[in-house]
Write a protein that holds these residues in place. Structure first.
Motif, PDB file in Angstrom:
ATOM      1  N   TYR A 181       4.236   6.796 -11.831  1.00 36.86           N
ATOM      2  CA  TYR A 181       3.739   8.636 -11.660  1.00 36.86           C
ATOM      3  C   TYR A 181       4.792   9.004 -10.612  1.00 36.86           C
ATOM      4  CZ  TYR A 181       1.847  12.793 -10.756  1.00 36.86           C
ATOM      5  OH  TYR A 181       1.367  13.960 -10.509  1.00 36.86           O
ATOM      6  N   ASN A 182       5.236  10.149 -11.052  1.00 35.59           N
ATOM      7  CA  ASN A 182       6.125  11.137 -10.130  1.00 35.59           C
ATOM      8  C   ASN A 182       7.437  10.628  -9.601  1.00 35.59           C
ATOM      9  OD1 ASN A 182       6.053  13.780  -9.407  1.00 35.59           O
ATOM     10  ND2 ASN A 182       5.053  13.452  -7.407  1.00 35.59           N
ATOM     11  N   GLY A 183       7.976   9.554 -10.494  1.00 32.68           N
ATOM     12  CA  GLY A 183       9.160   9.180 -10.314  1.00 32.68           C
ATOM     13  C   GLY A 183       9.111   7.851  -9.100  1.00 32.68           C
ATOM     14  N   THR A 184       8.058   7.288  -8.959  1.00 34.45           N
ATOM     15  CA  THR A 184       7.783   5.964  -8.172  1.00 34.45           C
ATOM     16  C   THR A 184       8.392   4.862  -8.771  1.00 34.45           C
ATOM     17  OG1 THR A 184       5.574   6.860  -7.377  1.00 34.45           O
ATOM     18  CG2 THR A 184       5.993   4.626  -7.202  1.00 34.45           C
ATOM     19  N   LYS A 185       9.196   3.999  -8.037  1.00 37.19           N
ATOM     20  CA  LYS A 185       9.650   2.929  -8.713  1.00 37.19           C
ATOM     21  C   LYS A 185       9.256   1.709  -8.144  1.00 37.19           C
ATOM     22  CE  LYS A 185      13.070   5.573 -10.869  1.00 37.19           C
ATOM     23  NZ  LYS A 185      13.231   5.244 -12.274  1.00 37.19           N
ATOM     24  N   GLY A 186       9.712   0.539  -8.729  1.00 37.36           N
ATOM     25  CA  GLY A 186       9.280  -0.724  -8.128  1.00 37.36           C
ATOM     26  C   GLY A 186       9.514  -0.939  -6.859  1.00 37.36           C
ATOM     27  N   SER A 187      10.694  -0.356  -6.534  1.00 43.35           N
ATOM     28  CA  SER A 187      11.198  -0.590  -5.224  1.00 43.35           C
ATOM     29  C   SER A 187      10.492   0.126  -3.990  1.00 43.35           C
ATOM     30  CB  SER A 187      12.821  -0.019  -5.043  1.00 43.35           C
ATOM     31  OG  SER A 187      12.835   1.278  -5.410  1.00 43.35           O
ATOM     32  N   ASP A 188       9.503   1.011  -4.644  1.00 41.97           N
ATOM     33  CA  ASP A 188       8.527   1.842  -3.630  1.00 41.97           C
ATOM     34  C   ASP A 188       7.420   0.902  -3.438  1.00 41.97           C
ATOM     35  OD1 ASP A 188      10.001   4.396  -3.266  1.00 41.97           O
ATOM     36  OD2 ASP A 188       9.390   4.457  -5.458  1.00 41.97           O
ATOM     37  N   ILE A 189       7.067  -0.107  -4.207  1.00 45.55           N
ATOM     38  CA  ILE A 189       6.015  -0.716  -4.278  1.00 45.55           C
ATOM     39  C   ILE A 189       6.264  -2.234  -3.596  1.00 45.55           C
ATOM     40  CG2 ILE A 189       4.255  -2.072  -5.640  1.00 45.55           C
ATOM     41  CD1 ILE A 189       5.019   0.073  -7.978  1.00 45.55           C
ATOM     42  N   LEU A 190       7.407  -2.714  -3.816  1.00 45.86           N
ATOM     43  CA  LEU A 190       7.784  -3.941  -3.044  1.00 45.86           C
ATOM     44  C   LEU A 190       9.121  -4.093  -2.517  1.00 45.86           C
ATOM     45  CD1 LEU A 190       6.145  -6.746  -5.295  1.00 45.86           C
ATOM     46  CD2 LEU A 190       5.510  -6.241  -2.936  1.00 45.86           C
ATOM     47  N   GLY A 191       9.409  -4.774  -1.756  1.00 50.85           N
ATOM     48  CA  GLY A 191      10.911  -4.898  -1.191  1.00 50.85           C
ATOM     49  C   GLY A 191      11.070  -4.151   0.444  1.00 50.85           C
ATOM     50  N   PRO A 192      12.343  -4.163   0.673  1.00 51.58           N
ATOM     51  CA  PRO A 192      12.721  -3.685   2.129  1.00 51.58           C
ATOM     52  C   PRO A 192      12.390  -2.027   2.061  1.00 51.58           C
ATOM     53  CG  PRO A 192      14.747  -4.189   0.614  1.00 51.58           C
ATOM     54  CD  PRO A 192      13.512  -4.731  -0.016  1.00 51.58           C
ATOM     55  N   SER A 193      12.489  -1.257   1.129  1.00 52.41           N
ATOM     56  CA  SER A 193      12.137  -0.074   0.956  1.00 52.41           C
ATOM     57  C   SER A 193      10.752   0.374   0.574  1.00 52.41           C
ATOM     58  CB  SER A 193      13.147   0.937   0.199  1.00 52.41           C
ATOM     59  OG  SER A 193      13.260   0.404  -1.200  1.00 52.41           O
ATOM     60  N   ALA A 194       9.831  -0.259   0.495  1.00 49.22           N
ATOM     61  CA  ALA A 194       8.290  -0.122   0.171  1.00 49.22           C
ATOM     62  C   ALA A 194       7.752   0.916   1.090  1.00 49.22           C
ATOM     63  CB  ALA A 194       7.654  -1.440  -0.071  1.00 49.22           C
ATOM     64  N   ASN A 195       7.029   1.494   0.353  1.00 47.60           N
ATOM     65  CA  ASN A 195       6.354   2.712   1.121  1.00 47.60           C
ATOM     66  C   ASN A 195       4.914   2.824   0.306  1.00 47.60           C
ATOM     67  OD1 ASN A 195       6.781   4.740  -1.277  1.00 47.60           O
ATOM     68  ND2 ASN A 195       8.962   4.255  -0.670  1.00 47.60           N
ATOM     69  N   ASN A 196       4.408   4.126   0.733  1.00 47.23           N
ATOM     70  CA  ASN A 196       3.199   4.301   0.362  1.00 47.23           C
ATOM     71  C   ASN A 196       3.025   5.475  -0.924  1.00 47.23           C
ATOM     72  OD1 ASN A 196       1.741   2.449   1.918  1.00 47.23           O
ATOM     73  ND2 ASN A 196       1.663   3.859   3.647  1.00 47.23           N
ATOM     74  N   LYS A 197       4.193   5.589  -1.400  1.00 46.87           N
ATOM     75  CA  LYS A 197       4.299   6.900  -2.588  1.00 46.87           C
ATOM     76  C   LYS A 197       3.392   6.391  -3.826  1.00 46.87           C
ATOM     77  CE  LYS A 197       7.485   9.312  -5.552  1.00 46.87           C
ATOM     78  NZ  LYS A 197       8.677   9.573  -5.806  1.00 46.87           N
ATOM     79  N   CYS A 198       2.445   7.302  -3.897  1.00 47.01           N
ATOM     80  CA  CYS A 198       1.418   7.149  -5.098  1.00 47.01           C
ATOM     81  C   CYS A 198       0.564   5.900  -4.722  1.00 47.01           C
ATOM     82  CB  CYS A 198       2.200   6.905  -6.639  1.00 47.01           C
ATOM     83  SG  CYS A 198       2.681   8.641  -6.895  1.00 47.01           S
ATOM     84  N   SER A 199       0.257   5.542  -3.556  1.00 48.68           N
ATOM     85  CA  SER A 199      -0.624   4.401  -3.225  1.00 48.68           C
ATOM     86  C   SER A 199      -2.095   5.296  -3.546  1.00 48.68           C
ATOM     87  CB  SER A 199      -0.609   4.287  -1.761  1.00 48.68           C
ATOM     88  OG  SER A 199      -1.644   3.475  -1.339  1.00 48.68           O
ATOM     89  N   ILE A 200      -2.895   4.093  -3.888  1.00 49.45           N
ATOM     90  CA  ILE A 200      -4.394   4.563  -4.400  1.00 49.45           C
ATOM     91  C   ILE A 200      -5.239   5.207  -3.065  1.00 49.45           C
ATOM     92  CG2 ILE A 200      -5.490   2.456  -3.860  1.00 49.45           C
ATOM     93  CD1 ILE A 200      -7.072   2.988  -6.858  1.00 49.45           C
ATOM     94  N   HIS A 201      -4.604   4.831  -2.012  1.00 43.50           N
ATOM     95  CA  HIS A 201      -5.439   5.389  -0.629  1.00 43.50           C
ATOM     96  C   HIS A 201      -5.308   6.938  -0.611  1.00 43.50           C
ATOM     97  CE1 HIS A 201      -1.404   5.847   1.289  1.00 43.50           C
ATOM     98  NE2 HIS A 201      -2.147   6.707   2.234  1.00 43.50           N
TER      99      HIS A 201
END
Length: 352
Positions: free
Chosen positions: A148-168
């Protein structure tokens, strides 16, 4: 010329809104307090987004259709509270004993802090093992690899992981609103439609419309003359829990561990992969949808796409699965009412 047409169209919309007292969502980011939203066929093309994407709440949006749960809509939904009865829809954490798709089983450990004085509980579980919300990071639009909203696998895991579209982000916003239950299982039984919810069974829009009619509900969106309000929460009972309770422990385990058969081996009842279902789910502007089945949609898919891709990745609509709708259906039937106030507390876990 295109720009002139767009300006003229917007001006015409403004005039119509003035005459009808509506507020149409036109400019991105959309105003969630709008009273009229585009249909699926009218969605604007968003640069960099897949076809059919409704990434319309802003580049930094993390909650999708939950934006529709505005204070005014939640306050209006509270009027659904009449008897004050509470009906939980969570399954016990250890149900099913063997989760679908071969997922890890729930484990409970009691830790002694001081014998006969104090104890802790330690849970080990896959959050997809029982009653759950599918977060926006759970299922991507497969052809483009976009969540959703352009979130990528790299936003979820890896060195550039972040909280984009996290369920929190959902937890911080909250889920509360008016919900509608469609008891398809009871409707099917009344019509002599026999099926095993542990096998593939596709529930079509036509059947859901007939189910709603039998319950006294026009399942079309209010904009089309129906009873569905913007921001409603949809729940569909397919009878999974009823079937689960009737099966032996061995049958339950075998179903959760099925594999092969040209797909993942899993087979479950759920909504059909059809254009009518997609149009209805989108155009009703549900804030969230859910059901009692392990996949919500009929599994395996009979098309080269999944309903999950549209609900989660393209539209940003929270998707609940394996809710225990047995007691709720019974209460609704006894009261002759199929709408009610619904609340849920998603996991407040950054990065989930």
């Amino acid at each position: 010329m295109t720009e002139q047409k767009t300006t003229a169209s917007q001006r015409l919309t403004q005039i119509k809104d003035f005459l009808t007292m509506n507020k149409t969502a036109t400019t991105i980011p959309w105003d969630p307090n709008s009273t009229k939203f585009p249909t699926r066929k009218e969605l604007p093309k968003i640069e960099g987004a897949p076809e059919d994407a409704a990434w319309v709440w802003g580049a930094d949006d993390n909650i999708g259709r939950l934006n529709l749960l505005t204070p005014s809509r939640v306050a209006a939904a509270a009027k659904e509270i009449r008897t004050g009865e509470i009906v939980p829809v969570n399954l016990p954490l250890n149900v099913p004993t063997q989760p679908a798709f071969g997922r890890e089983t729930f484990k409970h450990e009691i830790k002694i802090l001081a014998e006969n004085v104090a104890y802790d509980d330690i849970y080990h579980l896959n959050t997809q093992s029982g009653t759950q919300w599918d977060g926006f990071r759970h299922f991507a639009h497969i052809p483009t690899g976009n969540f959703y909203n352009g979130t990528k696998g790299s936003d979820i895991l890896g060195p550039s992981a972040n909280n984009k579209c996290s369920i929190h982000h959902w937890a911080e916003h909250g889920i509360a609103g008016r919900a509608i239950l469609l008891d398809y299982r009871a409707y099917a039984h009344s019509k002599g439609i026999v099926y095993d919810s542990f096998e593939h069974h596709a529930i079509t829009y036509a059947e859901l419309a007939a189910c709603g009619k039998a319950q006294g509900i026009d399942i079309r969106p209010a904009a089309q003359g129906g009873d569905v309000h913007i921001g409603d929460i949809l729940l569909i009972r397919s009878g999974w829990k009823e079937t689960y309770d009737r099966k032996t422990p061995e049958e339950r385990s075998a179903a959760g561990l099925r594999s092969g058969d040209g797909h993942d081996g899993q087979k479950w009842a759920g909504v059909a992969q059809e254009e009518e279902i997609l149009d209805w789910l989108h155009d009703s502007y549900f804030a969230a949808v859910g059901g009692d089945a392990p996949a919500f949609e009929a599994w395996p898919t009979q098309k080269p796409w999944h309903v999950h891709e549209y609900i989660l990745a393209l539209w940003g609509m929270p998707l609940g699965e394996m809710l225990d709708l047995e007691k709720l259906a019974q209460k609704c039937r006894e009261r002759g009412r199929w709408t009610f106030f619904f609340t849920s507390a998603p996991a407040n876990c950054p990065g989930k």
